[in-house]
Design an enzyme around this catalytic site. Structure first.
Site, mmCIF file in Angstrom:
data_model
loop_
_atom_site.group_PDB
_atom_site.id
_atom_site.type_symbol
_atom_site.label_atom_id
_atom_site.label_comp_id
_atom_site.label_asym_id
_atom_site.label_seq_id
_atom_site.Cartn_x
_atom_site.Cartn_y
_atom_site.Cartn_z
ATOM 1 N N HIS A 186 41.081 38.853 41.933
ATOM 2 C CA HIS A 186 41.421 39.828 40.905
ATOM 3 C C HIS A 186 40.208 40.505 40.280
ATOM 4 O O HIS A 186 40.136 41.724 40.186
ATOM 5 C CB HIS A 186 42.257 39.154 39.806
ATOM 6 C CG HIS A 186 42.663 40.097 38.711
ATOM 7 N ND1 HIS A 186 41.858 40.382 37.627
ATOM 8 C CD2 HIS A 186 43.774 40.839 38.543
ATOM 9 C CE1 HIS A 186 42.459 41.254 36.841
ATOM 10 N NE2 HIS A 186 43.626 41.554 37.373
ATOM 11 N N HIS A 246 53.720 37.049 40.038
ATOM 12 C CA HIS A 246 52.448 37.714 39.758
ATOM 13 C C HIS A 246 51.275 36.855 40.223
ATOM 14 O O HIS A 246 51.154 35.698 39.799
ATOM 15 C CB HIS A 246 52.359 37.972 38.246
ATOM 16 C CG HIS A 246 51.171 38.773 37.840
ATOM 17 N ND1 HIS A 246 50.346 38.404 36.805
ATOM 18 C CD2 HIS A 246 50.661 39.936 38.316
ATOM 19 C CE1 HIS A 246 49.394 39.303 36.662
ATOM 20 N NE2 HIS A 246 49.563 40.251 37.565
HETATM 21 O O1 G3P Z 1 50.874 44.837 39.648
HETATM 22 C C1 G3P Z 1 51.007 44.360 38.380
HETATM 23 C C2 G3P Z 1 49.738 43.708 37.874
HETATM 24 O O2 G3P Z 1 49.261 42.834 38.842
HETATM 25 C C3 G3P Z 1 48.671 44.699 37.521
HETATM 26 O O3 G3P Z 1 47.645 44.174 36.759
HETATM 27 O O4 G3P Z 1 45.464 43.202 36.306
HETATM 28 O O5 G3P Z 1 47.379 41.724 36.798
HETATM 29 O O6 G3P Z 1 46.352 43.056 38.604
HETATM 30 P P1 G3P Z 1 46.664 42.983 37.147
HETATM 31 MG MG MG Z 2 47.607 42.611 40.238
#
Ligand code: G3P
Ligand code: MG
Length: 244
Positions: free
Chosen positions: A54, A12
């Protein structure tokens, strides 16, 4: 379009429990832990350079202020995107998507590009991501995801043969409406916040032939429970501890 086969574990924002999110250090961490696929968040700078980032604004993960789409890329490059995480990452830069693609290509890794909303710049966002993807050497596999329906629609028009998935963090819409969205934009996967997953939802989505991913899981017990329920892949910040 052939459905992509996803690994069970996807890093992630790189491996963002171990290095500052969406940076080259984070990708390096994921690579050093032998992950075959990472997810990154992408939006564009004021001068339309796709970057790994992000949030809407710069404060949480850099020493800058304001919205990232109000700054040109060369100015964003001057910010420190690492020391908020740990001083040993001081001077880490906000990477461009181009750098990210080069790194992953060299490492033969795969990529999930999450297209972040970029208020009023959605079309620019997608167009510039597509332009870049088209001129770069192709990664073995990559796919797009978004919470943002307009971005999903646009990417399905610009790159119809590249897999894509819808992300969901709550059930404001019914499961039937969510399924209609997936069918409309020919999504192969659906990514769910793990807190909203239960066996009924999994059964419903499986019956409709969707690959199910869950985010963000940093606890091995929860990871195992989700796999037992039928989740296909999980996103984790901690690929050092989440090993299946
Ligand atoms: O794709 C999974 C996750 O990345 C979605 O949420 O806010 O971490 O980008 P976020
Ligand atoms: Mg994400």
């Amino acid at each position: 379009m052939q459905k992509l086969k996803l690994p069970k574990i996807i890093g992630h924002r790189g491996a963002c429990g171990l290095a500052p999110e969406n940076t080259i250090s984070s990708l390096k961490k994921a690579s050093s832990l032998n992950l075959s696929c990472v997810e990154v968040d992408v939006k564009i700078s004021k001068d339309s350079v796709p970057i790994l980032f992000h949030d809407e604004s710069l404060e949480r993960t850099t020493d800058g202020v304001g919205f990232c789409n109000q700054h040109n890329y060369l100015d964003l490059r001057k910010l420190d995107a690492g020391k908020w995480f740990d001083k040993k990452f001081a001077n880490e830069k906000i990477p461009s998507l181009s750098e990210c693609l080069d790194f992953l290509y060299e490492k033969k890794m795969n990529l999930n590009i999450e297209i972040k909303p970029n208020k009023k710049f959605e079309l620019e966002n997608v167009k510039n991501i597509v332009k870049l993807i088209n001129k770069k050497p192709k990664l073995p596999n990559y796919y797009f995801t978004s919470f943002h329906i307009e971005s999903l629609k646009l990417i399905s028009e610009y790159l119809p043969n590249i897999n894509r998935g819808l992300l969901i963090d709550n059930y404001i819409s019914s499961m039937d409406d969510i399924l209609i969205m997936c069918e409309k934009y020919r999504c192969f996967s659906i990514g769910l916040d793990f807190n909203i997953i239960n066996s009924e939802i999994i059964k419903f989505l499986k019956k409709n032939k969707l690959i199910i991913t869950a985010y963000t899981i940093n606890n091995i017990k929860i990871a195992k429970e989700l796999f037992d329920l039928g989740v296909d892949s999980i996103f984790t910040d901690r690929p050092d501890t989440i090993k299946i």
